[in-house]
Design a protein around this motif. Structure first.
Motif, PDB file in Angstrom:
ATOM      1  N   VAL A  31       0.683  -1.180  -0.006  1.00 14.29           N
ATOM      2  CA  VAL A  31       0.108  -0.072  -0.045  1.00 14.29           C
ATOM      3  C   VAL A  31       0.692   1.306  -0.018  1.00 14.29           C
ATOM      4  O   VAL A  31       0.705   2.270  -0.716  1.00 14.29           O
ATOM      5  N   LYS A  32       1.826   1.170   0.851  1.00  8.77           N
ATOM      6  CA  LYS A  32       2.757   2.560   0.990  1.00  8.77           C
ATOM      7  C   LYS A  32       3.435   2.789  -0.393  1.00  8.77           C
ATOM      8  O   LYS A  32       3.524   3.836  -0.665  1.00  8.77           O
ATOM      9  N   LYS A  33       3.656   1.554  -1.346  1.00 11.71           N
ATOM     10  CA  LYS A  33       4.514   1.716  -2.543  1.00 11.71           C
ATOM     11  C   LYS A  33       3.582   2.533  -3.549  1.00 11.71           C
ATOM     12  O   LYS A  33       3.775   3.387  -4.146  1.00 11.71           O
ATOM     13  N   ILE A  34       2.336   2.287  -3.292  1.00 11.30           N
ATOM     14  CA  ILE A  34       1.242   2.940  -4.065  1.00 11.30           C
ATOM     15  C   ILE A  34       1.048   4.460  -3.576  1.00 11.30           C
ATOM     16  O   ILE A  34       1.079   5.425  -4.430  1.00 11.30           O
ATOM     17  N   VAL A  35       1.269   4.688  -2.349  1.00 14.81           N
ATOM     18  CA  VAL A  35       1.197   5.939  -1.784  1.00 14.81           C
ATOM     19  C   VAL A  35       2.620   6.918  -2.543  1.00 14.81           C
ATOM     20  O   VAL A  35       2.201   7.916  -2.930  1.00 14.81           O
ATOM     21  N   GLY A  36       3.593   6.129  -2.559  1.00  8.64           N
ATOM     22  CA  GLY A  36       4.852   6.576  -3.058  1.00  8.64           C
ATOM     23  C   GLY A  36       4.713   6.849  -4.418  1.00  8.64           C
ATOM     24  O   GLY A  36       5.237   7.908  -5.102  1.00  8.64           O
ATOM     25  N   LEU A  37       4.051   6.085  -5.257  1.00  3.04           N
ATOM     26  CA  LEU A  37       3.927   6.152  -6.530  1.00  3.04           C
ATOM     27  C   LEU A  37       3.031   7.477  -6.971  1.00  3.04           C
ATOM     28  O   LEU A  37       3.498   8.122  -7.877  1.00  3.04           O
ATOM     29  N   ASN A  38       1.949   7.615  -5.992  1.00  4.49           N
ATOM     30  CA  ASN A  38       1.171   8.848  -6.464  1.00  4.49           C
ATOM     31  C   ASN A  38       1.900  10.133  -6.108  1.00  4.49           C
ATOM     32  O   ASN A  38       1.925  10.974  -6.914  1.00  4.49           O
TER      33      ASN A  38
END
Lengths: 118, 494, 319
Positions: A31-38
């Protein structure tokens, strides 16, 4: 000095991009990876929009008495890019939910060790 | 109203429109037949467009009647038309196969969703190839990417989900890098139209910004086309995706990735900038060779056949990039030619594996013992496809390797020619393993009654195999178009 | 100064391991970006970023968190390699900026080529004050069609991943609250009932006012979806499903794309090119207005339908 002031905006955007990028590649929580991607993507948007700003201009909505406008083209491109970004986020998060159901975890290392014995 | 002049845009809009229509069709079988019809229509369009381009040269279409660079323009030249043919052709052949394969691998209530996403993927790929606008390319790249992630995740094994997720993360990073690159180019020239960029860039190529843009674009595109060492998403994605998805993507998605590389490097930046100022040649050469050797070696040790072929694909992409790295007419011809030939080879092989999976339920090498006797047609197809991969004469694989070696010798890189031959030897090893197990081992004891694959699967497989052989013997069409495309990209006469 | 806040927020995201806090910080990050966009004269973008980034993305992330864990495990590998990659990439970008036109420079290439025509000629060619809408819906309308298709793709993808409607209906044995305890709270119910119609009205306003001010199909679609999301949060998934059923949403999401592409094809049938609105009415400018109106409607429909569908699918999984 003039260089730094003229480029300061871009450099902050680059710093934000790299922060987001770092989160994506260094952290193991899906989930954090996706936050980072955003964050990475939003920072790219800030870079683009900074490009379009004209000193002394106003928003590109034609009005009486306004002579100078900021460039509308980057705005259009970024509107599209924002939408693409949220579409990717939605799909990515849906995958995370399914992965969680299948593996019981959303930590990359745990998932990897569950698949290793294969 | 002549439909003919609108064909460039209809080529993309028809599958685009079909996707929401397919969503409304709840019945799986109906969705399949609808998709099949659309795909064949698209193939007809692609053939027609190729003939147009060969006869009249580049085809352009201004969307919304706004002239470029203020509006978006569709721009079809030899390279685009060639890749268009590849994508449409593969789709048209894969879909008849898909009927039974998808029905078995995907839950019934999702089949129409599957075909909707398939049509969207097709739309995206076609849109990338025909567009003449850099940002439009990004948008359609994302359409094809998102639909690919969703399609891959539908594999039965739970690892399909993680494979899809990793592909999503890496793919989005790649796309964002491309976006950064396009943005930097835009910043320095003020335009997004590819032809316009090509005209305006020479004035600013000496700036650090343009060099950075180049770097980001090449890295982003390399992620998408799985060039070593950015190929890590590919083996898992191909292994765990449903059979039809693997076959379709293996034969099209990376080809389109190579197309994007060609477009940006040759059309937009120009060979002079890319190869002299930025030294792209040696970099691509080294990476390509590493791809060929590393991936081929890893393939030898794989027990899962899909995984073996996935690594083989990484190696084959290396061959394509190798041809490009020479930046000569022969080299580029070889690279573009291999786009077509590899699509034929891998398409056939993955379809055949899909048939094996359909009958056997597995693609583990050990389970395929003695399959040569029980599924003769399918295994024969795999053998011929494998021989093509190795580069045996009379197959398309041989033609590609021939031109590659020719290009290497022409440029004076004869060690590279030797390495290409060594790569073929490695391919022989892993194909050899497969042939040995299928033909020279006895079937396992718990042998259920395994029959040959149904006709609806064998016909597409053998169509591709026969094409493998035909184009390996009569190369006039493929080499001719590839050569013209290469000449166009380099700005020389064929 | 806003940029400094952004930087601090971003760093906090990296360091924190409480994912709930991380997502909230992301919402703040998104809002701050929207504020920055306003200062950079990008009002349409600010609107969209606020609605989409701080709205939809944050909501979906929170929904995902309720289904997974709230804290992140400590990292097990070294952070040296990622740090190296990030520094090299960042360094390359900074290197690239050194030859860029300075921030705000009106003589920059992008202000000399292509863009001037949009600003100068669009009053005569399209006749809308909001130039961003003119470019988005007409000059580069095809990109927008692609954009709608992207949304549609995501919706279908999420539907395929999380949709299993038949299985879910068998579990409708609970008291119809749809897992929402908020239904009991009188204040919430009343406020929601008052607020939701205004939100819907605002969505319609944004949809049609996009020609004159910031707004347009995307923002309107997202706001419209937000009204439904609010309804779902307060009254529960089953109640929301009764109002906007998944089947209807499926049709609507397809319909929006079909309307958009249909308008494009109408251009061909009327003798022009794909997405050439000029031929749709007696006068080219009137045609432009008609075309833009219709495609924005298509956009709004698909965006709203897909957003609501995705939210249903995410929240349906929590049961």
């Amino acid at each position: 000095m003039a260089t730094v002031l003229g480029l300061y905006n871009y450099w902050i955007a680059i710093f934000l991009m790299m922060t987001g990028f770092y989160v994506v590649i260094a952290h193991g929580n899906l989930v954090k990876k996706i936050v980072g991607l955003n964050i990475f993507q939003v920072a790219v948007f800030i870079l683009y929009i900074s490009m379009g700003k004209v000193r002394g201009g106003s928003a590109p909505i034609l009005a009486e008495g306004v002579t100078s406008y900021s460039n509308p083209l980057p705005h259009v491109l970024i509107l599209t890019a924002i939408v693409v970004g949220v579409a990717t986020t939605a799909l990515g998060l849906a995958l995370v939910i399914r992965i969680n159901e299948a593996y019981g975890t959303v930590e990359e290392d745990d998932i990897h060790s569950q698949d290793e014995p294969e | 109203m002549q439909l003919g002049q609108h064909l460039p845009i209809l080529q993309v809009v028809i599958p685009l429109l079909s996707a929401p229509l397919c969503l409304l069709l709840r019945n799986g079988r109906l969705a399949w037949m609808f998709t099949l019809a659309v795909s064949w229509l698209v193939l007809a369009g692609a053939v027609w467009l190729l003939l147009q381009v060969l006869a009249h040269g580049t085809v352009s279409y201004a969307l919304g009647t706004w002239p470029a660079p203020w509006g978006i323009e569709y721009h079809l030249d030899h390279v685009s038309a060639f890749v268009l043919l590849i994508v449409s052709g593969i789709s048209a052949v894969v879909l008849p196969f898909a009927g039974k394969s998808v029905a078995r691998e995907i839950p019934a209530d999702r089949v129409s969703l599957f075909y909707t996403l398939y049509l969207l993927c097709l739309t995206g790929l076609l849109g990338i190839v025909i567009t003449g606008d850099a940002f439009n390319l990004f948008v359609f790249l994302e359409i094809s990417a998102l639909s690919s992630y969703a399609l891959i995740s539908q594999g039965r094994d739970r690892r399909a989900l993680t494979a899809s997720y990793h592909y999503l993360i890496l793919g989005t990073i790649g796309a964002t890098f491309i976006l950064i690159g396009v943005g930097l180019l835009y910043m320095m020239t003020g335009t997004l139209n590819m032809q316009d960029l090509a005209a305006r860039l020479p004035a600013v190529t000496d700036t650090r910004t343009v060099r950075t843009a180049f770097a980001f674009l090449v890295v982003g595109i390399s992620l998408k086309l799985a060039l070593f060492p950015l190929h890590l998403w590919l083996p898992n994605a191909y292994t765990y995706a449903p059979s039809v998805v693997t076959a379709f993507l293996a034969a099209t998605a990376t080809k389109v990735g190579v197309y994007v590389l060609l477009r940006f490097v040759f059309t937009i930046f120009g060979a002079a900038f890319a190869f002299q100022a930025m030294s792209l040649g040696p970099i691509l050469l080294v990476l390509a060779l590493l791809a060929i050797f590393n991936a081929s070696t890893v393939a030898i040790f794989q027990d899962n056949l899909k995984r073996m072929l996935a690594y083989s694909s990484v190696a084959q992409i290396g061959y394509m990039v190798l041809g490009i790295s020479f930046a000569s007419l022969t080299g580029l011809t070889a690279g573009i030619l291999h786009l077509f030939n590899h699509a034929l080879m891998k398409g056939a092989l993955f379809l055949a594996l899909g048939a094996v999976f359909y009958q056997l339920g597995t693609v583990q090498l050990t389970q395929l013992r003695g399959l040569g006797r029980r599924m003769p047609w399918t295994m024969a197809a795999i053998v011929i496809g494998g021989l093509s991969l190795v580069g045996v004469p009379l197959t398309v694989g041989f033609i590609s390797k021939w031109y590659l070696i020719l290009a290497a010798l022409e440029s004076g890189w004869w060690p590279v020619a030797v390495l290409v031959l060594l790569g073929s030897l490695l391919a022989m090893v892993y194909i050899g393993r497969l042939v040995e197990t299928a033909y020279f081992h006895a079937p396992p004891e718990d042998d259920r009654e395994v029959r040959e694959a149904p006709l609806s699967m064998l016909l597409p497989i053998w169509t591709l195999i026969l094409a493998n052989l035909y184009f390996g013997i009569d190369t006039s069409l493929t080499v001719g178009v590839a050569r013209q495309a290469a000449a166009l990209l380099l700005g020389v006469s064929p | 100064m806003l940029l400094s806040f952004l930087a601090i927020t971003a760093i906090a995201v990296v360091r924190l391991r409480d994912l709930f806090a991380v997502v909230m910080l992301f919402g703040i990050f998104s809002l701050l970006s929207a504020a920055i966009f306003v200062t950079l004269d990008a009002v349409d973008v600010a609107f969209t970023e606020a609605a989409v980034g701080a709205g939809i993305s944050t909501v979906l992330m929170l929904a995902t968190l309720t289904l997974t864990t709230r804290t992140e495990s400590p990292p097990r590998h070294g952070t040296l390699l990622p740090l190296l990659v990030v520094c090299v990439t960042g360094g390359a970008l900074v290197y690239g900026t050194l030859d860029m036109p300075r921030f705000g420079d009106p003589q920059a290439p992008i202000h000399q080529h292509v863009a001037p025509r949009y600003l100068q000629d669009s009053p005569a060619e399209i006749g809308l004050p909001n130039v961003v809408t003119s470019v988005l819906a007409s000059y580069r309308g095809y990109d927008t069609l692609g954009e709608v298709t992207v949304i549609f793709t995501a919706g279908t993808g999420v539907l395929m991943l999380l949709g299993a409607i038949r299985r879910r209906t068998a579990r409708r044995d609970d008291t119809g609250k749809g897992g929402s305890a908020m239904n009991h709270n009188l204040v919430l119910r009343v406020v929601a009932k008052i607020l939701i119609p205004f939100v819907l009205l605002f969505a319609l306003y944004v949809q049609f006012h996009g020609d004159f001010g910031p707004g347009g199909g995307f923002q309107a679609g997202v706001i419209f979806a937000a009204a439904f999301i609010l309804y779902t949060l307060i009254f529960g998934l089953d109640a929301a499903r009764a109002v906007a059923s998944p089947g209807v949403l499926r049709v609507l999401s397809a319909l929006g794309v079909l309307i958009f592409a249909g308008v494009g094809l109408a251009g061909i049938f009327a003798g022009g090119d794909f997405l050439g609105y000029g031929v749709l009415a007696s006068h080219p400018v009137a045609g432009q207005h008609l075309g833009i109106l219709l495609i924005e409607l298509g956009v709004g429909t698909t965006v709203a339908a897909v957003m609501i569908t995705i939210f249903y699918l995410f929240s349906g999984r929590t049961r």
